[in-house]
Design a protein around this motif. Structure first.
Motif, PDB file in Angstrom:
ATOM      1  N   TRP A  91       0.860  -1.179   0.000  1.00 34.74           N
ATOM      2  CA  TRP A  91       0.000   0.000   0.000  1.00 34.74           C
ATOM      3  C   TRP A  91       0.898   1.231   0.000  1.00 34.74           C
ATOM      4  CZ3 TRP A  91      -3.431  -1.190   4.872  1.00 34.74           C
ATOM      5  CH2 TRP A  91      -4.222  -2.322   4.634  1.00 34.74           C
ATOM      6  N   VAL A  92       0.482   2.269  -0.710  1.00 38.94           N
ATOM      7  CA  VAL A  92       1.209   3.537  -0.685  1.00 38.94           C
ATOM      8  C   VAL A  92       0.239   4.680  -0.422  1.00 38.94           C
ATOM      9  CG1 VAL A  92       3.021   2.728  -2.269  1.00 38.94           C
ATOM     10  CG2 VAL A  92       1.049   3.940  -3.179  1.00 38.94           C
ATOM     11  N   GLY A  98       0.545  11.785  -8.278  1.00 37.20           N
ATOM     12  CA  GLY A  98       1.784  11.991  -9.015  1.00 37.20           C
ATOM     13  C   GLY A  98       3.000  12.252  -8.151  1.00 37.20           C
ATOM     14  N   GLU A  99       2.788  12.584  -6.861  1.00 42.04           N
ATOM     15  CA  GLU A  99       3.921  12.813  -5.956  1.00 42.04           C
ATOM     16  C   GLU A  99       4.478  11.488  -5.456  1.00 42.04           C
ATOM     17  OE1 GLU A  99       3.327  15.335  -2.609  1.00 42.04           O
ATOM     18  OE2 GLU A  99       2.760  17.058  -3.816  1.00 42.04           O
ATOM     19  N   ALA A 100       5.695  11.549  -4.947  1.00 40.49           N
ATOM     20  CA  ALA A 100       6.287  10.376  -4.311  1.00 40.49           C
ATOM     21  C   ALA A 100       5.502  10.046  -3.044  1.00 40.49           C
ATOM     22  CB  ALA A 100       7.748  10.660  -3.964  1.00 40.49           C
ATOM     23  N   PRO A 101       5.426   8.782  -2.685  1.00 39.94           N
ATOM     24  CA  PRO A 101       4.708   8.414  -1.468  1.00 39.94           C
ATOM     25  C   PRO A 101       5.355   9.016  -0.227  1.00 39.94           C
ATOM     26  CG  PRO A 101       5.253   6.458  -2.757  1.00 39.94           C
ATOM     27  CD  PRO A 101       5.961   7.617  -3.385  1.00 39.94           C
ATOM     28  N   ASP A 102       4.528   9.366   0.752  1.00 44.10           N
ATOM     29  CA  ASP A 102       5.065   9.769   2.052  1.00 44.10           C
ATOM     30  C   ASP A 102       4.928   8.635   3.061  1.00 44.10           C
ATOM     31  OD1 ASP A 102       2.357   9.859   2.606  1.00 44.10           O
ATOM     32  OD2 ASP A 102       2.380  11.872   3.436  1.00 44.10           O
ATOM     33  N   SER A 103       4.248   7.555   2.657  1.00 43.66           N
ATOM     34  CA  SER A 103       4.073   6.415   3.542  1.00 43.66           C
ATOM     35  C   SER A 103       3.840   5.160   2.716  1.00 43.66           C
ATOM     36  CB  SER A 103       2.891   6.662   4.479  1.00 43.66           C
ATOM     37  OG  SER A 103       2.725   5.586   5.376  1.00 43.66           O
TER      38      SER A 103
END
Length: 171
Positions: A91-92, A98-103
């Protein structure tokens, strides 16, 4: 995820094969099967599922896994990024499309001798200090709440999967 300030790996051995554990993981989520933890905190007071719910078993890549109810326009959900039933799922959470995952939150089910499963879950969290209120909330949640909540969840999955396996073998 390069910037993760919080990294946790948790695991439990379950007396059931991966195919019996997988359905409990697939239905995780707020207003889904719950999180098998403290329902007042994790599922708005609704009890977590005590059975495999067939309607919740069709999870696919791209589906959202809600974490809690929406508050002041803020709703947190992970998206299913990848899965290989019944052995793994990732899971992300992306703050914006479009942004990089923060978690990220990953699930790995490893078959063990004797029809058992080693369930390993990994959580990574970037606190996003550029948004101080959100960072403070994440810091508090992850550093102080994760261990107890994750432990309770893993034990809840274990109890349910083992119970379902033993009741099906005696039927």
């Amino acid at each position: 995820m390069k910037r993760a300030q919080f990294n946790a790996t948790r695991a439990i051995t379950i007396g059931a094969p991966p195919s019996a554990v997988w359905p409990w993981i697939i239905q995780l989520g707020y207003r889904r099967g719950g999180f098998y933890t403290y329902d007042l905190l994790d599922n708005a007071g609704e009890p977590s599922a005590e059975r495999v719910v067939e309607e919740l078993q069709d999870l696919e890549v791209g589906d959202a896994i809600p974490m809690f109810h929406e508050m002041n326009g803020l709703a947190i959900a992970y998206d299913v990024d990848s899965m290989d039933p019944p052995t793994s799922m990732l899971w992300v959470h992306r703050p914006h499309p479009g942004e990089a995952p923060d978690s990220t939150w990953s699930w790995r089910l490893v078959e063990q001798p004797g029809g058992r499963t080693r369930l390993v879950t990994r959580m990574k969290q970037d606190y996003r200090w550029q948004t101080p209120r959100l960072a403070a909330f994440n810091l508090w949640l992850m550093e102080f709440g994760d261990f107890a909540m994750e432990r309770k969840m893993l034990r809840g999955i274990k109890r349910r999967a083992e119970g379902a396996t033993s009741s099906s073998s005696t039927a």
